[in-house]
Write an enzyme that holds these catalytic residues in place. Structure first.
Site, PDB file in Angstrom:
ATOM      1  N   CYS A 123       0.836  -1.203   0.000  1.00 48.72           N
ATOM      2  CA  CYS A 123       0.000   0.000   0.000  1.00 48.72           C
ATOM      3  C   CYS A 123       0.869   1.250   0.000  1.00 48.72           C
ATOM      4  O   CYS A 123       0.651   2.173  -0.791  1.00 48.72           O
ATOM      5  CB  CYS A 123      -0.921  -0.017   1.218  1.00 48.72           C
ATOM      6  N   CYS A 124       1.881   1.309   0.877  1.00 48.84           N
ATOM      7  CA  CYS A 124       2.784   2.457   0.916  1.00 48.84           C
ATOM      8  C   CYS A 124       3.516   2.639  -0.403  1.00 48.84           C
ATOM      9  O   CYS A 124       3.735   3.764  -0.852  1.00 48.84           O
ATOM     10  CB  CYS A 124       3.793   2.290   2.049  1.00 48.84           C
ATOM     11  N   CYS A 214      -2.085   2.386  10.556  1.00 47.40           N
ATOM     12  CA  CYS A 214      -1.009   3.211  10.004  1.00 47.40           C
ATOM     13  C   CYS A 214      -0.563   4.295  10.981  1.00 47.40           C
ATOM     14  O   CYS A 214       0.628   4.601  11.074  1.00 47.40           O
ATOM     15  CB  CYS A 214      -1.453   3.865   8.702  1.00 47.40           C
ATOM     16  N   CYS A 237       7.718   4.045   5.638  1.00 45.36           N
ATOM     17  CA  CYS A 237       6.776   3.894   4.531  1.00 45.36           C
ATOM     18  C   CYS A 237       7.499   3.604   3.220  1.00 45.36           C
ATOM     19  O   CYS A 237       6.908   3.115   2.266  1.00 45.36           O
ATOM     20  CB  CYS A 237       5.919   5.144   4.383  1.00 45.36           C
TER      21      CYS A 237
END
Length: 246
Positions: A123-124, A214, A237
């Protein structure tokens, strides 16, 4: 337009400059950056405390003033967006928002719901790293708020360093506050009455994306990156680790 950074400086010259800049002020470092890289220079800010200090110095004391961008993941806190609006008004600037290819809704449809929970690195990478890599193609140098004492993964940060992205683009990364302490950053903010993210007053030492996996509040006394990806081994990240030092 300024020439490419990799043409103007060698890696050895950048290493020498990194040593020379130890002990110099953020204004001196930022003015060197503006003199050498404008207009292909930009400040990358997530609007944490360090970014606010850099913005204040750059906007008030450096000419020409660098442009400013932020990676807008689509998951920013309302408080972060409110702060960006205050900063734009305070300095009469427009912060460029760099977006991922997919909206959060498109990502959920293509890769499944809550990718940030089941595959946070992926996702990051899609929401932060790839947009930054694309933006860096427009730049010869980027300014960040990286500090050595923020975490173990950042303790080797240099004030200036040459880096190369996976697609082969070389650029200069400039960290004017690398040697500063947390206390020095907050002294600057409080003494100059700068706006800051109100989430810091509610137990958030670091503010990233909204999902609680997160970013969440952390216990007093925890390190500055605690609360980010809590309960996992993830510490970064990828924005500060995807490019190789050269």
């Amino acid at each position: 337009m300024a020439g490419k950074a990799e043409v103007r400086f060698t890696s050895d010259e950048i290493k020498d400059l990194a040593e020379r800049f130890e002990g110099q002020t953020p204004r001196e470092i930022l003015q060197w950056a503006a003199d050498n890289f404008s207009p292909r220079l930009a400040i990358s800010s997530a609007f944490g405390p360090e970014g606010l200090v850099i913005l204040d110095v750059a906007m008030r004391k450096v000419e020409p003033r660098p442009s400013v961008f932020t990676i807008d993941t689509g998951f920013l806190f309302k408080e972060t967006n409110d702060l960006i609006a205050k900063v734009e008004q305070e300095y009469s600037i427009t912060v460029e928002r760099v977006h991922p290819e997919l909206t959060p809704e498109q990502q959920a449809e293509k890769h499944g719901p809550e990718l940030f929970r089941c595959e946070p690195d992926r996702c990051c990478y899609m929401r932060k790293v790839l947009p930054l890599q694309k933006k860096l193609g427009e730049l010869d140098a980027m300014v960040t708020g990286l500090r050595r004492t923020q975490s173990e993964t950042r303790k080797g940060a240099k004030i200036v360093q040459m880096q190369e992205t996976p697609d082969g683009h070389r650029y200069i990364k400039i960290n004017p506050l690398a040697a500063w302490s947390k206390e020095e950053v907050w002294w600057y903010i409080v003494s100059r009455q700068l706006p800051y993210n109100v989430l810091h007053d509610h137990g958030y030492p670091s503010v990233g994306c909204t999902p609680d996996c997160c970013t969440r509040p952390a216990a007093s006394g925890d390190d500055e990156r605690s609360g980010r990806w809590a309960g996992t081994d993830k510490k970064e990240c990828g924005l500060h680790t995807f490019a190789a030092n050269i």
